[in-house]
Write a protein that holds these residues in place. Structure first.
Motif, PDB file in Angstrom:
ATOM      1  N   LEU A 173       0.936  -1.237   0.122  1.00  0.00           N
ATOM      2  CA  LEU A 173      -0.040   0.081   0.025  1.00  0.00           C
ATOM      3  C   LEU A 173       0.927   1.218  -0.005  1.00  0.00           C
ATOM      4  O   LEU A 173       0.724   2.285  -0.635  1.00  0.00           O
ATOM      5  CB  LEU A 173      -0.889   0.085   1.306  1.00  0.00           C
ATOM      6  N   ILE A 174       1.848   1.311   0.908  1.00  0.00           N
ATOM      7  CA  ILE A 174       2.716   2.462   0.805  1.00  0.00           C
ATOM      8  C   ILE A 174       3.524   2.669  -0.668  1.00  0.00           C
ATOM      9  O   ILE A 174       3.588   3.723  -1.178  1.00  0.00           O
ATOM     10  CB  ILE A 174       3.918   2.300   1.901  1.00  0.00           C
ATOM     11  N   GLY A 175       3.857   1.771  -1.304  1.00  0.00           N
ATOM     12  CA  GLY A 175       4.668   1.684  -2.684  1.00  0.00           C
ATOM     13  C   GLY A 175       3.219   2.140  -3.499  1.00  0.00           C
ATOM     14  O   GLY A 175       3.778   2.943  -4.331  1.00  0.00           O
ATOM     15  N   PHE A 176       2.127   1.531  -3.383  1.00  0.00           N
ATOM     16  CA  PHE A 176       1.015   2.119  -4.387  1.00  0.00           C
ATOM     17  C   PHE A 176       0.853   3.543  -3.939  1.00  0.00           C
ATOM     18  O   PHE A 176       0.868   4.439  -5.035  1.00  0.00           O
ATOM     19  CB  PHE A 176       0.021   1.491  -4.159  1.00  0.00           C
ATOM     20  N   VAL A 233      -8.762   7.518  -2.561  1.00  0.00           N
ATOM     21  CA  VAL A 233      -7.956   6.216  -2.654  1.00  0.00           C
ATOM     22  C   VAL A 233      -6.923   6.673  -1.697  1.00  0.00           C
ATOM     23  O   VAL A 233      -6.267   5.519  -0.680  1.00  0.00           O
ATOM     24  CB  VAL A 233      -7.589   6.109  -3.969  1.00  0.00           C
ATOM     25  N   ILE A 234      -6.443   7.673  -1.515  1.00  0.00           N
ATOM     26  CA  ILE A 234      -5.132   8.076  -0.388  1.00  0.00           C
ATOM     27  C   ILE A 234      -5.799   7.612   1.127  1.00  0.00           C
ATOM     28  O   ILE A 234      -4.886   7.073   1.642  1.00  0.00           O
ATOM     29  CB  ILE A 234      -4.785   9.610  -0.575  1.00  0.00           C
ATOM     30  N   ASP A 235      -6.766   8.093   1.252  1.00  0.00           N
ATOM     31  CA  ASP A 235      -7.439   7.688   2.736  1.00  0.00           C
ATOM     32  C   ASP A 235      -7.499   6.271   2.865  1.00  0.00           C
ATOM     33  O   ASP A 235      -7.138   5.950   3.934  1.00  0.00           O
ATOM     34  CB  ASP A 235      -8.739   8.516   2.852  1.00  0.00           C
ATOM     35  N   PHE A 236      -8.016   5.605   1.806  1.00  0.00           N
ATOM     36  CA  PHE A 236      -7.907   4.199   1.728  1.00  0.00           C
ATOM     37  C   PHE A 236      -6.519   3.629   2.490  1.00  0.00           C
ATOM     38  O   PHE A 236      -6.359   2.678   3.120  1.00  0.00           O
ATOM     39  CB  PHE A 236      -8.665   3.356   0.599  1.00  0.00           C
ATOM     40  N   LYS A 273      -3.845   5.007   3.620  1.00  0.00           N
ATOM     41  CA  LYS A 273      -3.593   5.715   4.924  1.00  0.00           C
ATOM     42  C   LYS A 273      -4.251   4.723   5.937  1.00  0.00           C
ATOM     43  O   LYS A 273      -3.575   4.393   7.003  1.00  0.00           O
ATOM     44  CB  LYS A 273      -3.916   7.053   5.250  1.00  0.00           C
ATOM     45  N   LYS A 274      -5.538   4.329   5.936  1.00  0.00           N
ATOM     46  CA  LYS A 274      -6.277   3.630   6.893  1.00  0.00           C
ATOM     47  C   LYS A 274      -5.723   2.100   6.893  1.00  0.00           C
ATOM     48  O   LYS A 274      -5.925   1.708   8.246  1.00  0.00           O
ATOM     49  CB  LYS A 274      -7.790   3.385   6.253  1.00  0.00           C
ATOM     50  N   TYR A 275      -5.214   1.645   6.105  1.00  0.00           N
ATOM     51  CA  TYR A 275      -4.706   0.243   6.081  1.00  0.00           C
ATOM     52  C   TYR A 275      -3.054   0.006   5.824  1.00  0.00           C
ATOM     53  O   TYR A 275      -2.648  -1.054   6.293  1.00  0.00           O
ATOM     54  CB  TYR A 275      -5.205  -0.521   5.117  1.00  0.00           C
ATOM     55  N   GLN A 276      -2.434   1.217   5.888  1.00  0.00           N
ATOM     56  CA  GLN A 276      -1.027   1.026   5.618  1.00  0.00           C
ATOM     57  C   GLN A 276      -0.114   0.638   6.852  1.00  0.00           C
ATOM     58  O   GLN A 276       1.027   0.077   6.665  1.00  0.00           O
ATOM     59  CB  GLN A 276      -0.392   2.034   4.953  1.00  0.00           C
ATOM     60  N   SER A 277      -0.605   0.577   7.924  1.00  0.00           N
ATOM     61  CA  SER A 277       0.130   0.159   9.298  1.00  0.00           C
ATOM     62  C   SER A 277      -0.694  -0.422   9.950  1.00  0.00           C
ATOM     63  O   SER A 277      -0.164  -1.092  10.979  1.00  0.00           O
ATOM     64  CB  SER A 277       0.623   1.600  10.009  1.00  0.00           C
ATOM     65  N   GLY A 278      -1.859  -1.070   9.347  1.00  0.00           N
ATOM     66  CA  GLY A 278      -2.733  -1.848  10.262  1.00  0.00           C
ATOM     67  C   GLY A 278      -2.425  -3.407  10.451  1.00  0.00           C
ATOM     68  O   GLY A 278      -1.405  -3.841   9.778  1.00  0.00           O
ATOM     69  N   THR A 279      -2.750  -3.957  11.622  1.00  0.00           N
ATOM     70  CA  THR A 279      -2.804  -5.547  11.525  1.00  0.00           C
ATOM     71  C   THR A 279      -4.223  -5.971  10.987  1.00  0.00           C
ATOM     72  O   THR A 279      -5.237  -5.249  11.087  1.00  0.00           O
ATOM     73  CB  THR A 279      -2.491  -5.955  13.033  1.00  0.00           C
ATOM     74  N   PHE A 280      -4.208  -7.067  10.694  1.00  0.00           N
ATOM     75  CA  PHE A 280      -5.519  -7.480   9.862  1.00  0.00           C
ATOM     76  C   PHE A 280      -5.954  -8.755  10.736  1.00  0.00           C
ATOM     77  O   PHE A 280      -5.727  -9.843  10.256  1.00  0.00           O
ATOM     78  CB  PHE A 280      -5.184  -7.889   8.520  1.00  0.00           C
ATOM     79  N   ASP A 281      -7.035  -8.494  11.691  1.00  0.00           N
ATOM     80  CA  ASP A 281      -7.511  -9.337  12.317  1.00  0.00           C
ATOM     81  C   ASP A 281      -9.134  -9.683  11.485  1.00  0.00           C
ATOM     82  O   ASP A 281      -9.001  -9.149  10.376  1.00  0.00           O
ATOM     83  CB  ASP A 281      -8.026  -9.275  13.458  1.00  0.00           C
ATOM     84  N   ASP A 324     -13.684  -2.012   1.363  1.00  0.00           N
ATOM     85  CA  ASP A 324     -13.019  -0.884   0.980  1.00  0.00           C
ATOM     86  C   ASP A 324     -12.227  -1.092  -0.184  1.00  0.00           C
ATOM     87  O   ASP A 324     -12.334  -0.207  -1.103  1.00  0.00           O
ATOM     88  CB  ASP A 324     -12.142  -0.436   1.947  1.00  0.00           C
ATOM     89  N   TYR A 325     -11.494  -2.387  -0.339  1.00  0.00           N
ATOM     90  CA  TYR A 325     -10.718  -2.399  -1.381  1.00  0.00           C
ATOM     91  C   TYR A 325     -11.443  -2.666  -2.882  1.00  0.00           C
ATOM     92  O   TYR A 325     -11.087  -1.915  -3.911  1.00  0.00           O
ATOM     93  CB  TYR A 325     -10.051  -3.733  -1.480  1.00  0.00           C
ATOM     94  N   ARG A 326     -12.511  -3.159  -2.613  1.00  0.00           N
ATOM     95  CA  ARG A 326     -13.442  -3.186  -3.897  1.00  0.00           C
ATOM     96  C   ARG A 326     -14.136  -1.850  -4.189  1.00  0.00           C
ATOM     97  O   ARG A 326     -14.089  -1.553  -5.633  1.00  0.00           O
ATOM     98  CB  ARG A 326     -14.682  -4.339  -3.905  1.00  0.00           C
ATOM     99  N   SER A 327     -14.568  -1.041  -3.265  1.00  0.00           N
ATOM    100  CA  SER A 327     -14.801   0.108  -3.397  1.00  0.00           C
ATOM    101  C   SER A 327     -14.029   1.136  -3.982  1.00  0.00           C
ATOM    102  O   SER A 327     -14.218   1.934  -5.148  1.00  0.00           O
ATOM    103  CB  SER A 327     -15.623   0.554  -2.246  1.00  0.00           C
ATOM    104  N   VAL A 328     -12.829   1.289  -3.518  1.00  0.00           N
ATOM    105  CA  VAL A 328     -11.701   1.990  -4.062  1.00  0.00           C
ATOM    106  C   VAL A 328     -11.211   1.509  -5.385  1.00  0.00           C
ATOM    107  O   VAL A 328     -10.824   2.389  -6.305  1.00  0.00           O
ATOM    108  CB  VAL A 328     -10.479   1.892  -2.936  1.00  0.00           C
TER     109      VAL A 328
END
Length: 169
Positions: free
Chosen positions: A70-73, A120-123, A125-133, A143-147
């Motif tokens: 996500l950061i690269g994107f 797209v940028i907000d998406f 930022k929301k997930y670039q440092s998160g953990t995925f439970d 969100d991925y499908r929407s973005v």
């Protein structure tokens, strides 16, 4: 981008042409670049590929790899948006400066495109440092499908409606 950095730091021996000097109070006309639309379309292809790669990571259950992707994107998208705003929109707005109706349409389009880009940028930022439970995974996929739909919409509208204006000018 790499070529620009190489020139800035003196690693490129090719001669560069200095831009005309800035004159206070005088608006410099943006320059037409016959290769720009091709470059922007190439960026679009790269961005779609990067975005699809992120989706593949979900399919492979490689959630821990997603933040780095996500950061690269995001970095690639921001570089594209900068080029588009500075080189494309500024030129088109300048060439239409005496056509208030079409200038208004271009400016409205630019605002709409910037709004989509912010989404797209907000998406990212929301997930670039998160953990995925499990809950975060489900939210991410929605969100991925929407973005993704927004990204495709933006690219199609630019390539079909806006880029021809640049090439026709």
């Amino acid at each position: 981008m790499i070529g620009l950095l190489r020139r800035v730091f003196g690693f490129d021996s090719r001669p560069t042409v200095a831009p005309p000097p800035l004159v206070p109070g005088v608006v410099q006309a943006p320059r037409y670049d016959s290769a720009l639309v091709g470059q922007l379309k190439g960026d679009h292809q790269d961005l779609v590929q990067l975005f699809q790669n992120i989706g593949r990571l979900t399919e492979l259950n490689r959630w821990s790899d997603i933040p780095a992707q996500l950061i690269g994107f995001k970095s690639r998208l921001e570089a594209h948006l900068l080029a588009e705003n500075v080189r494309f929109y500024n030129y088109v707005e300048y060439t239409l400066r005496d056509d208030s109706e079409n200038l208004g349409l271009i400016r409205d389009f630019r605002r709409e495109m910037n709004s989509i880009a912010r989404g797209v940028i907000d998406f990212v930022k929301k997930y670039q440092s998160g953990t995925f439970d499990q809950r975060a995974r489900e939210a991410f996929l929605a969100d991925y499908r929407s973005v993704g739909a927004l990204l495709v919409q933006r690219i199609e509208r630019e390539e079909e409606s806006l880029y021809p204006l640049y090439q026709a000018s």
